[in-house]
Design a protein around this motif. Structure first.
Motif, PDB file in Angstrom:
ATOM      1  N   VAL A   1       0.846  -1.200   0.000  1.00  0.00           N
ATOM      2  CA  VAL A   1       0.000   0.000   0.000  1.00  0.00           C
ATOM      3  C   VAL A   1       0.879   1.248   0.000  1.00  0.00           C
ATOM      4  N   LYS A   2       1.873   1.263   0.885  1.00  0.00           N
ATOM      5  CA  LYS A   2       2.772   2.428   0.967  1.00  0.00           C
ATOM      6  C   LYS A   2       3.448   2.681  -0.375  1.00  0.00           C
ATOM      7  N   TYR A   3       3.950   1.626  -0.987  1.00  0.00           N
ATOM      8  CA  TYR A   3       4.642   1.765  -2.269  1.00  0.00           C
ATOM      9  C   TYR A   3       3.721   2.376  -3.330  1.00  0.00           C
ATOM     10  N   HIS A   4       2.496   1.852  -3.423  1.00  0.00           N
ATOM     11  CA  HIS A   4       1.592   2.354  -4.462  1.00  0.00           C
ATOM     12  C   HIS A   4       1.049   3.748  -4.130  1.00  0.00           C
ATOM     13  N   ILE A   5       0.943   4.070  -2.843  1.00  0.00           N
ATOM     14  CA  ILE A   5       0.602   5.450  -2.479  1.00  0.00           C
ATOM     15  C   ILE A   5       1.674   6.395  -3.024  1.00  0.00           C
ATOM     16  N   GLU A   6       2.925   6.028  -2.856  1.00  0.00           N
ATOM     17  CA  GLU A   6       4.019   6.879  -3.366  1.00  0.00           C
ATOM     18  C   GLU A   6       3.902   7.062  -4.882  1.00  0.00           C
ATOM     19  N   GLN A   7       3.658   5.957  -5.586  1.00  0.00           N
ATOM     20  CA  GLN A   7       3.569   6.035  -7.054  1.00  0.00           C
ATOM     21  C   GLN A   7       2.354   6.870  -7.471  1.00  0.00           C
ATOM     22  N   CYS A   8       1.223   6.644  -6.842  1.00  0.00           N
ATOM     23  CA  CYS A   8       0.003   7.400  -7.159  1.00  0.00           C
ATOM     24  C   CYS A   8       0.211   8.888  -6.910  1.00  0.00           C
ATOM     25  N   TYR A   9       0.846   9.188  -5.806  1.00  0.00           N
ATOM     26  CA  TYR A   9       1.066  10.591  -5.439  1.00  0.00           C
ATOM     27  C   TYR A   9       1.956  11.288  -6.469  1.00  0.00           C
ATOM     28  N   LYS A  10       3.025  10.602  -6.867  1.00  0.00           N
ATOM     29  CA  LYS A  10       3.921  11.133  -7.912  1.00  0.00           C
ATOM     30  C   LYS A  10       3.176  11.419  -9.207  1.00  0.00           C
ATOM     31  N   LEU A  11       2.193  10.564  -9.497  1.00  0.00           N
ATOM     32  CA  LEU A  11       1.447  10.695 -10.752  1.00  0.00           C
ATOM     33  C   LEU A  11       0.243  11.622 -10.611  1.00  0.00           C
ATOM     34  N   GLY A  12       0.171  12.328  -9.480  1.00  0.00           N
ATOM     35  CA  GLY A  12      -0.821  13.389  -9.361  1.00  0.00           C
ATOM     36  C   GLY A  12      -2.173  12.996  -8.786  1.00  0.00           C
ATOM     37  N   LEU A  13      -2.261  11.822  -8.165  1.00  0.00           N
ATOM     38  CA  LEU A  13      -3.539  11.446  -7.543  1.00  0.00           C
ATOM     39  C   LEU A  13      -3.922  12.481  -6.485  1.00  0.00           C
ATOM     40  N   LYS A  14      -5.157  12.905  -6.531  1.00  0.00           N
ATOM     41  CA  LYS A  14      -5.630  13.895  -5.546  1.00  0.00           C
ATOM     42  C   LYS A  14      -6.261  13.190  -4.345  1.00  0.00           C
ATOM     43  N   GLU A  15      -6.338  13.912  -3.232  1.00  0.00           N
ATOM     44  CA  GLU A  15      -6.857  13.295  -2.004  1.00  0.00           C
ATOM     45  C   GLU A  15      -8.261  12.725  -2.180  1.00  0.00           C
ATOM     46  N   GLU A  16      -9.115  13.424  -2.897  1.00  0.00           N
ATOM     47  CA  GLU A  16     -10.498  12.939  -3.105  1.00  0.00           C
ATOM     48  C   GLU A  16     -10.484  11.628  -3.901  1.00  0.00           C
ATOM     49  N   GLU A  17      -9.601  11.546  -4.879  1.00  0.00           N
ATOM     50  CA  GLU A  17      -9.474  10.312  -5.662  1.00  0.00           C
ATOM     51  C   GLU A  17      -8.924   9.184  -4.786  1.00  0.00           C
ATOM     52  N   PHE A  18      -7.930   9.530  -3.982  1.00  0.00           N
ATOM     53  CA  PHE A  18      -7.324   8.564  -3.059  1.00  0.00           C
ATOM     54  C   PHE A  18      -8.399   7.917  -2.179  1.00  0.00           C
ATOM     55  N   PHE A  19      -9.276   8.746  -1.624  1.00  0.00           N
ATOM     56  CA  PHE A  19     -10.316   8.202  -0.755  1.00  0.00           C
ATOM     57  C   PHE A  19     -11.327   7.360  -1.530  1.00  0.00           C
ATOM     58  N   GLU A  20     -11.516   7.669  -2.800  1.00  0.00           N
ATOM     59  CA  GLU A  20     -12.418   6.818  -3.591  1.00  0.00           C
ATOM     60  C   GLU A  20     -11.808   5.434  -3.838  1.00  0.00           C
ATOM     61  N   VAL A  21     -10.512   5.394  -4.058  1.00  0.00           N
ATOM     62  CA  VAL A  21      -9.844   4.088  -4.170  1.00  0.00           C
ATOM     63  C   VAL A  21     -10.013   3.313  -2.856  1.00  0.00           C
ATOM     64  N   LEU A  22      -9.768   4.008  -1.751  1.00  0.00           N
ATOM     65  CA  LEU A  22      -9.930   3.387  -0.432  1.00  0.00           C
ATOM     66  C   LEU A  22     -11.352   2.861  -0.232  1.00  0.00           C
ATOM     67  N   SER A  23     -12.327   3.643  -0.671  1.00  0.00           N
ATOM     68  CA  SER A  23     -13.726   3.270  -0.437  1.00  0.00           C
ATOM     69  C   SER A  23     -14.095   1.992  -1.197  1.00  0.00           C
ATOM     70  N   ILE A  24     -13.615   1.853  -2.419  1.00  0.00           N
ATOM     71  CA  ILE A  24     -13.931   0.640  -3.186  1.00  0.00           C
ATOM     72  C   ILE A  24     -13.229  -0.570  -2.562  1.00  0.00           C
ATOM     73  N   ALA A  25     -11.992  -0.388  -2.157  1.00  0.00           N
ATOM     74  CA  ALA A  25     -11.266  -1.475  -1.481  1.00  0.00           C
ATOM     75  C   ALA A  25     -11.975  -1.882  -0.191  1.00  0.00           C
ATOM     76  N   ASN A  26     -12.466  -0.914   0.528  1.00  0.00           N
ATOM     77  CA  ASN A  26     -13.181  -1.173   1.782  1.00  0.00           C
ATOM     78  C   ASN A  26     -14.471  -1.949   1.521  1.00  0.00           C
ATOM     79  N   LEU A  27     -15.168  -1.563   0.473  1.00  0.00           N
ATOM     80  CA  LEU A  27     -16.426  -2.234   0.124  1.00  0.00           C
ATOM     81  C   LEU A  27     -16.173  -3.676  -0.330  1.00  0.00           C
ATOM     82  N   ILE A  28     -15.241  -3.842  -1.237  1.00  0.00           N
ATOM     83  CA  ILE A  28     -14.951  -5.182  -1.767  1.00  0.00           C
ATOM     84  C   ILE A  28     -14.355  -6.088  -0.689  1.00  0.00           C
ATOM     85  N   GLY A  29     -13.402  -5.533   0.072  1.00  0.00           N
ATOM     86  CA  GLY A  29     -12.664  -6.350   1.036  1.00  0.00           C
ATOM     87  C   GLY A  29     -13.285  -6.416   2.412  1.00  0.00           C
TER      88      GLY A  29
END
Lengths: 115, 115, 115, 115, 115, 115
Positions: free
Chosen positions: E64-92
């Motif tokens: 998770v930490k590694y991909h957070i770093e990569q996503c952040y470098k590629l410009g992922l915004k906080e709102e998008e980040f939380f949407e990724v988290l929300s889908i993972a939370n729902l599925i998992g």
């Protein structure tokens, strides 16, 4: 043959085949498996509910079927059954839903078969 | 700070941070999480036992800690606690043992802390 | 205290605490755990290699540490160790890599500690 | 068509379909998959035993079938086969038992088919 | 040293140690790992989002930490980040929540550290 | 009946049966499941790609089928589909390959069926 008989027959046949191998480790695990759900400080029904929920979150359809049978024998009601399913769904996520479908299908077949 | 307070503080702090993000999906999952363990056709104690066992077989230490706290509040006795652990160990295998160790350590700290 | 001693002490302490609870199911699982890796049709080294690989794909760091110790005692060489790691990495995917890191770190500490 | 042929045909057909897609990442993973079980510091039989045990604890029936075929080709005896199963059962818990049943069924079909 | 540097240093150190072992299978998996997230038919940002979500449902904090770093470098915004988290939370399921906490904590440290 | 219709019919039938039980927790999870993939800060296609990849690494064939349908409706192209598969294969390891086979088979049937 219906799903209930099909499951029971295959399970019985293969368990006998496995135990015939005379592997001590497997035989002991099988015998603990009987012991663990006996009445203890917790009653058997609670233990079987635990077995059902764990089988659901670990997503093992055959384990789910087995514990549905045990729960049903011990008097679990449909409303209680769905509450076990709901907690497993919440803890394990939407990935558990396909197993919920098959669990409910098996429950319905078992109820029909047991009449 | 002991392990009980450390866990509670971090959990509270980060839950608040997560909910502040105002993501609707996460907020709803968090609110169902409260609802699901309320008294229903099954009592809360049984539901929390299910939560504890599922957390153990899914090998999530923080989830285990949380459900240990809930079980303890609802009067789970040490003998019952070990029966939950034993079923999780049997279903989930020896891979669950390291989580058993940490669960028992947390239980002991909680009992000491609650006195 | 180094990582090797820390792991051994905690493991010993908590295993004793768990067995003191006198739960029959847990006690039997613990005793099978000793039995299963004894020389049999397969030798102990092969069995411990299996234990190590399974612990890696199931991503249980403490189980990995334990089986590293057993493999090392039974004469596993570093090149063989990395081949076990490589198969676990292939089967379990890149998700296993963080556990590879900790496995190699523990292996190195154990080699140093054993000198 | 028996289970052995059915498995082999489907596997071959779909692997070809997947590789035809010409996705570089998948192609490389498939090619490493061949490389990894070659004779090395560990012999192929030990590696295939590891592959079988990992497939069992990860509960992937098709992977189990594949490694049973490889182990059988490399001379694994029935007593050894059951020892691999026993360790997987112990590590992975009773949740692995339904996969044991299908593994033993496939082993028996393979032995019969190979005569 | 903060959590970001600590993670990066340990990861770098141990990756070097692992690659020094010169195991071909591991080296190839590591090299595919770089290839897979390159721009392709899907852009790198989408692929890293996929990497982050998969790491969350598989509950691997370091991944998770590694991909957070990569996503952040590629410009992922906080709102998008939380949407990724929300889908993972729902599925998992709720079992993913402790990993959400640590993911958000790491995200916040990374944002602070990157300023 | 082909595999596409078979899957859709069973899914519809059992979802209705489950929702008829009127369990609040399950109903809410089902309703969040619709909400989560709506257009948001991330578009629906990206979210469905995430759903597909997570289903693959968690190795849930029915979840894979569902997200394949959603991705296809939202215009996912075959080359993109294989890139999602490739990342799931890399992260989840060779254990995911049998699910890749069934995913590609379902994709092909869906394309044929949709013509």
């Amino acid at each position: 043959m219906n799903k209930v008989e099909e499951f029971r027959n295959y399970r019985k046949l293969m368990n006998e085949r496995i135990l015939k191998s005379d592997n001590k480790v497997i035989k002991r695990i099988f015998s603990i498996d009987t012991l663990a759900y006996n009445e203890g400080f917790l009653d058997s029904k609670t233990k079987e509910i635990v077995g059902l929920a764990c089988s659901l979150v670990l997503r093992c359809d055959d384990c789910v079927k087995y514990h549905i049978e045990q729960c049903y024998k011990l008097g679990l009601k449909e409303e209680e059954f769905f509450e076990v399913l709901s907690i497993a769904n919440l803890i394990g996520g939407t990935i558990v839903i396909p197993h919920l479908r098959r669990a409910v299908e098996y429950w319905d077949e078992l109820v029909k078969f047991s009449k």
